[in-house]
Design a protein around this motif. Structure first.
Motif, PDB file in Angstrom:
ATOM      1  N   LYS A  14       0.843  -1.192   0.000  1.00  0.00           N
ATOM      2  CA  LYS A  14       0.000   0.000   0.000  1.00  0.00           C
ATOM      3  C   LYS A  14       0.878   1.243   0.000  1.00  0.00           C
ATOM      4  O   LYS A  14       1.940   1.266   0.620  1.00  0.00           O
ATOM      5  CB  LYS A  14      -0.901   0.000   1.247  1.00  0.00           C
ATOM      6  CG  LYS A  14      -1.969  -1.079   1.209  1.00  0.00           C
ATOM      7  CD  LYS A  14      -2.821  -1.020   2.458  1.00  0.00           C
ATOM      8  CE  LYS A  14      -3.865  -2.136   2.468  1.00  0.00           C
ATOM      9  NZ  LYS A  14      -4.645  -2.139   3.726  1.00  0.00           N
ATOM     10  N   ARG A  15       0.426   2.265  -0.661  1.00  0.00           N
ATOM     11  CA  ARG A  15       1.198   3.502  -0.779  1.00  0.00           C
ATOM     12  C   ARG A  15       1.488   4.093   0.608  1.00  0.00           C
ATOM     13  O   ARG A  15       0.578   4.253   1.430  1.00  0.00           O
ATOM     14  CB  ARG A  15       0.419   4.518  -1.621  1.00  0.00           C
ATOM     15  CG  ARG A  15       1.197   5.799  -1.910  1.00  0.00           C
ATOM     16  CD  ARG A  15       0.426   6.711  -2.824  1.00  0.00           C
ATOM     17  NE  ARG A  15      -0.823   7.150  -2.199  1.00  0.00           N
ATOM     18  CZ  ARG A  15      -1.784   7.822  -2.823  1.00  0.00           C
ATOM     19  NH1 ARG A  15      -1.652   8.077  -4.114  1.00  0.00           N
ATOM     20  NH2 ARG A  15      -2.885   8.183  -2.191  1.00  0.00           N
ATOM     21  N   GLY A  16       2.741   4.385   0.848  1.00  0.00           N
ATOM     22  CA  GLY A  16       3.115   5.054   2.089  1.00  0.00           C
ATOM     23  C   GLY A  16       3.232   4.157   3.301  1.00  0.00           C
ATOM     24  O   GLY A  16       3.411   4.648   4.418  1.00  0.00           O
ATOM     25  N   SER A  17       3.139   2.821   3.113  1.00  0.00           N
ATOM     26  CA  SER A  17       3.142   1.923   4.280  1.00  0.00           C
ATOM     27  C   SER A  17       4.471   1.985   5.035  1.00  0.00           C
ATOM     28  O   SER A  17       4.498   2.026   6.267  1.00  0.00           O
ATOM     29  CB  SER A  17       2.829   0.485   3.859  1.00  0.00           C
ATOM     30  OG  SER A  17       3.768   0.031   2.900  1.00  0.00           O
ATOM     31  N   LEU A  18       5.590   2.003   4.300  1.00  0.00           N
ATOM     32  CA  LEU A  18       6.892   2.091   4.962  1.00  0.00           C
ATOM     33  C   LEU A  18       7.066   3.451   5.618  1.00  0.00           C
ATOM     34  O   LEU A  18       7.531   3.547   6.759  1.00  0.00           O
ATOM     35  CB  LEU A  18       8.017   1.844   3.951  1.00  0.00           C
ATOM     36  CG  LEU A  18       9.450   2.013   4.483  1.00  0.00           C
ATOM     37  CD1 LEU A  18       9.722   1.062   5.651  1.00  0.00           C
ATOM     38  CD2 LEU A  18      10.467   1.795   3.369  1.00  0.00           C
TER      39      LEU A  18
END
Length: 275
Positions: A203-207
């Motif tokens: 998912k976008r931005g998970s890290l």
């Protein structure tokens, strides 16, 4: 109390030097020519602890060792930084002009590459361990053959140092992890560094979200290393080191990352050796 420690290499190796410097009381060492053998010694309870190099200031991370610690559920209970000074050595009464071949660990050869550009007649050959080459030269009385190793190895195996500190970058440090089968015995008030592992989904931005949690919880990220998950192409595990002033901040971050990240694991809680 730790009495027996598995090291990668033999007497005179850099791992052996760490075993002498890190522990408060003298320890016996089990010489292992591979890190897999170090891990086997731990798992079979042949030793109380193991020493594994994790990263070098010139050559970077030793990624397979992160994977070994993770795979066998070992725990980092301490760390030690060693100033690595590589020396070219050989049997007495020889000069660099007499040396035709130099054997050493691939990491040592990499760190000394620039030095040997001045000696194109010397063939560089990868080997398993720095000190083991020094021992072989002495045992077999190999003339025309050099080793790259520590001053301790030269002393133990009675070799002459032909050139000192031949590494390209003079300030050359390696970070070593002390690993055990169980987690740290330190009280929470003495723990100010931790090594963790987690997986981030796609998912976008998970890290970024997980890294923000660390920042919000007053953790200082000192190391982040990604490692491919072999079973799942294009998915990565992240190995992260953090420091903190208060263990309660780390405890709070743990509880949040455990929810947000996948396959979260604490690899070790210990004292920061870089204070």
């Amino acid at each position: 109390m730790i009495k027996t420690v598995a090291i990668q290499g033999i007497k005179g190796s850099y791992h052996h030097i760490v075993s002498q410097q890190f522990f408060e009381t003298p320890v016996d060492t089990i010489d292992c020519l591979t890190f897999d053998r170090v891990v086997d010694s731990l798992i079979t309870e042949e030793c109380d602890a193991g020493i594994m190099a994790l990263e070098n200031s010139i050559a970077g991370s030793i990624i397979p060792n992160y994977a070994l610690i993770d795979k066998y559920n070992l725990h980092v209970v301490g760390e030690h930084y060693l100033d690595i000074q590589h020396n070219l050595m050989a049997l007495p009464n020889q000069s660099i002009a007499d040396i035709e071949e130099v054997y050493s660990h691939p990491m040592a050869l990499l760190q000394c590459k620039a030095f040997f550009r001045n000696y194109p007649h010397i063939k560089l050959i990868e080997d398993k361990d720095t000190a083991e080459v020094a021992e072989r030269i002495q045992n077999k009385q190999l003339k025309g053959v050099g080793a790259i190793a520590s001053t301790l190895a030269a002393e133990i195996f009675q070799l002459d140092i032909l050139a000192k500190s031949i590494q390209t970058i003079k300030h050359n440090e390696t970070r070593f992890a002390i690993v055990k089968r169980t987690n740290s015995d330190f009280t929470e008030t003495k723990i100010n560094k931790a090594s963790i592992k987690f997986e981030a989904n796609h998912k976008r931005g998970s890290l970024a979200t997980i890294l923000n949690v660390m920042s919000d919880c007053k953790l200082n990220l000192t190391k982040i290393q990604s490692l491919p998950i072999v079973e799942t192409p294009w998915k990565y595990a992240f190995f992260v080191d953090v420091t903190f002033d208060d263990y309660s901040d780390f405890k709070k971050a743990k509880s949040l990352i455990e929810i947000m990240g996948e396959a979260f694991k604490v690899l070790g809680e210990y004292k920061n050796a870089k204070l």
